[in-house]
Design a protein around this motif. Structure first.
Motif, short mmCIF file in Angstrom:
data_model
loop_
_atom_site.label_atom_id
_atom_site.label_comp_id
_atom_site.label_asym_id
_atom_site.label_seq_id
_atom_site.Cartn_x
_atom_site.Cartn_y
_atom_site.Cartn_z
N LEU A 55 0.80 -1.02 0.09
CA LEU A 55 0.02 0.01 -0.07
C LEU A 55 0.87 1.16 0.06
O LEU A 55 0.43 2.33 -0.52
CB LEU A 55 -0.95 -0.01 1.43
CG LEU A 55 -1.82 -1.07 1.47
CD1 LEU A 55 -2.86 -1.09 2.73
CD2 LEU A 55 -2.96 -0.49 0.16
N GLU A 56 1.97 1.22 0.52
CA GLU A 56 3.00 2.31 0.64
C GLU A 56 3.47 2.65 -0.47
O GLU A 56 3.75 4.12 -0.73
CB GLU A 56 4.01 2.01 1.68
CG GLU A 56 3.24 1.83 3.28
CD GLU A 56 2.76 0.45 3.73
OE1 GLU A 56 2.65 -0.32 2.67
OE2 GLU A 56 2.20 0.39 4.70
N PHE A 98 11.59 9.25 -0.77
CA PHE A 98 10.45 8.96 0.20
C PHE A 98 9.48 7.59 -0.06
O PHE A 98 9.30 6.98 0.70
CB PHE A 98 9.41 10.16 0.11
CG PHE A 98 8.14 10.02 0.90
CD1 PHE A 98 8.10 10.28 2.33
CD2 PHE A 98 7.08 9.39 0.22
CE1 PHE A 98 6.96 10.20 3.00
CE2 PHE A 98 5.96 9.46 1.02
CZ PHE A 98 5.95 9.70 2.28
N ASN A 155 5.78 1.92 10.79
CA ASN A 155 4.63 2.77 10.68
C ASN A 155 3.41 2.05 11.17
O ASN A 155 2.55 2.41 12.10
CB ASN A 155 4.54 2.46 9.09
CG ASN A 155 3.15 3.26 8.67
OD1 ASN A 155 2.53 4.27 9.24
ND2 ASN A 155 2.73 3.03 7.57
N HIS A 156 3.25 0.57 11.20
CA HIS A 156 2.40 -0.06 11.60
C HIS A 156 2.41 -0.26 13.19
O HIS A 156 1.51 -0.21 13.86
CB HIS A 156 2.31 -1.63 11.05
CG HIS A 156 1.72 -1.40 9.70
ND1 HIS A 156 0.48 -1.83 9.27
CD2 HIS A 156 2.22 -0.99 8.55
CE1 HIS A 156 0.19 -1.51 7.88
NE2 HIS A 156 1.38 -1.08 7.55
N LEU A 215 0.28 4.34 13.03
CA LEU A 215 -0.84 4.30 12.34
C LEU A 215 -1.80 4.31 13.82
O LEU A 215 -2.87 5.05 13.53
CB LEU A 215 -1.24 2.83 11.84
CG LEU A 215 -0.52 3.06 10.26
CD1 LEU A 215 -0.82 1.71 9.63
CD2 LEU A 215 -1.05 4.06 9.37
N ILE A 237 -0.15 14.23 4.18
CA ILE A 237 1.14 14.45 3.84
C ILE A 237 0.91 15.31 2.37
O ILE A 237 0.22 14.45 1.69
CB ILE A 237 1.99 13.41 3.70
CG1 ILE A 237 2.26 12.72 5.31
CG2 ILE A 237 3.44 13.73 3.56
CD1 ILE A 237 3.05 11.47 5.35
C1 LIG Z 1 1.48 3.66 6.76
O1 LIG Z 1 0.93 2.25 6.45
C2 LIG Z 1 -0.67 2.59 6.06
C3 LIG Z 1 -1.43 1.35 5.96
O2 LIG Z 1 -0.71 0.41 5.34
C4 LIG Z 1 -0.52 3.61 4.66
O3 LIG Z 1 -1.61 3.52 4.12
C5 LIG Z 1 0.43 4.69 4.62
O4 LIG Z 1 0.67 5.22 3.47
C6 LIG Z 1 1.78 4.34 5.35
N1 LIG Z 1 2.55 5.82 5.68
C7 LIG Z 1 3.42 6.06 4.90
C8 LIG Z 1 3.98 7.42 5.34
O5 LIG Z 1 3.78 5.35 4.03
#
Ligand SMILES: *[C@@H]1O[C@H](CO)[C@@H](O)[C@H](O)[C@H]1NC(C)=O
Length: 269
Positions: free
Chosen positions: A129-130, A219, A232-233, A237, A245
Motif C-alpha cells: 500500500l505504501e 520517500f 509505521n504499523h 498508525l 502529507i
Molecule cells: C503507513 O501504513 C498505511 C497502511 O498500510 C499506509 O496507508 C500509509 O501510506 C503508510 N504511511 C506512509 C507514510 O507510508
C-alpha cells in the motif's frame, strides 16, 4: 516558543507563483518557507477534508510566515482563490536557523534512492500500500531534474486519545531505523494552536512536521521499506486519528525550484 502560520494557497487564474511572491515582497513579507505544491502523498480522511479536497481546488503554494507578517486583504483579494491556514507554535531557534539548515540540505551529497520503480509499477498494489503503482508511475514520468530534486513533506497530525506518547516513540524509531538511510530530516515541528476565524486546532489537528527528503523517490523507497512499514504499523498508525502529507518543492523568489547547484532549472508542474 514562537507562533508561525501555514498557508495552503490556490492562486487565482492568471496569477503565477512568481507574480504572487513579488506581490508579497512589495507588501514587505518575506516567508520562512515558500514552496510550490507538488502532490498529495496521503489525503486527510475526515479533518478539514471538505475544505482541502473540495472539487476544483488545485493547491498551488505553501507558505510559512512568521508571526509579524500577515497577508493583507488587498493581496488576498488580488491573488488568492482559496486558502487553508493553520497556526503552530514552534521553537524560535528552528525558525531562525531554517534558511541555513535548508541550504545545507539542498547542497548535501545524496545517496541514490534505490527504488525499483518498474517493479513497483507492476506490483499488486494490495501487497504494498505504501509504494503504489500510481506513485511509481508518477515518479518515473517526471523529468530528471524534478525526479532527483529535494522535496519537503508537510505533515498534519491528529492524535487518537493517548496517541501522542506513541507518536513520540514513532519519531525515535523512525530516526534511528529508517529516516537517516533515506535522507529524511525533520526540519520544523510545531504544535497546532487556536487562531482566528478558521480554527485548525478546533478542527482537531494537533501537530505539524515539515520533513526534508533528497527526492520524492527517496520517500517512495522509504515507504516501501520493510523496516519503515514495521515502524509505521507498530507506532504510527494507531497513534493517529487523522493525518495528511502534502509534498512541496521550495522555490526562489522567481517561483523556480531552489537548487544550490543547478540554477538554470525551470520548473514545469
Ligand atoms: C503507513 O501504513 C498505511 C497502511 O498500510 C499506509 O496507508 C500509509 O501510506 C503508510 N504511511 C506512509 C507514510 O507510508
Amino acid at each position: 516558543m514562537v507562533l508561525c502560520s501555514l498557508h495552503l494557497i490556490a492562486l487565482k487564474d492568471g496569477i503565477t507563483p512568481a507574480s504572487f511572491l513579488a506581490s508579497l515582497r512589495e507588501a514587505g513579507i518575506k516567508p520562512i518557507v515558500q514552496a510550490r505544491v507538488f502532490r498529495w502523498m496521503i489525503l486527510p480522511t475526515q479533518l478539514s477534508a471538505g475544505h482541502l479536497l473540495a472539487r476544483n481546488i488545485h493547491w498551488d503554494m505553501l507558505l510559512m510566515l512568521s508571526p509579524s507578517t500577515q497577508i493583507s486583504e488587498s493581496v488576498r483579494a488580488a491573488s488568492i482563490a482559496a486558502e487553508w491556514t493553520a497556526s503552530a507554535g514552534t521553537s524560535s531557534k528552528l525558525l531562525s536557523g531554517y534558511a541555513a539548515t535548508n541550504a545545507a540540505l539542498l547542497n548535501s551529497a545524496v545517496v541514490p534512492a534505490g527504488v525499483d520503480l518498474d517493479a513497483a509499477k507492476k506490483a499488486d498494489s494490495s501487497k504494498n500500500l505504501e509504494l503504489t503503482p500510481e506513485l511509481a508511475s508518477f515518479i518515473s514520468s517526471l523529468p530528471a531534474h524534478l525526479a532527483s530534486h529535494p522535496v519537503s513533506m508537510l505533515n498534519l497530525i491528529s492524535f487518537n486519545p493517548g496517541g501522542q506518547a506513541q507518536y513520540v516513540k514513532y519519531g525515535q524509531e523512525f530516526s534511528a531505523r529508517v529516516g537517516a538511510r533515506y535522507g529524511g530530516r525533520v526540519k520544523i515541528v510545531g504544535k497546532v494552536t487556536s487562531s482566528g476565524a478558521e480554527d485548525t486546532k478546533q478542527e482537531g489537528w494537533d501537530e505539524i512536521a515539515f520533513v526534508h527528503y533528497p527526492s520524492i523517490a527517496h520517500f517512495a523507497a522509504m515507504a516501501g521499506d520493510k523496516d519503515y512499514q514495521e515502524v509505521n504499523h507498530t507506532y504510527r498508525l494507531g497513534a493517529l486519528k487523522d493525518t495528511f502529507i502534502i509534498c512541496v518543492l521550495e522555490v526562489t523568489d522567481d517561483g523556480e525550484v531552489v537548487d544550490g547547484t543547478r540554477k538554470e532549472n525551470k520548473m514545469k508542474l
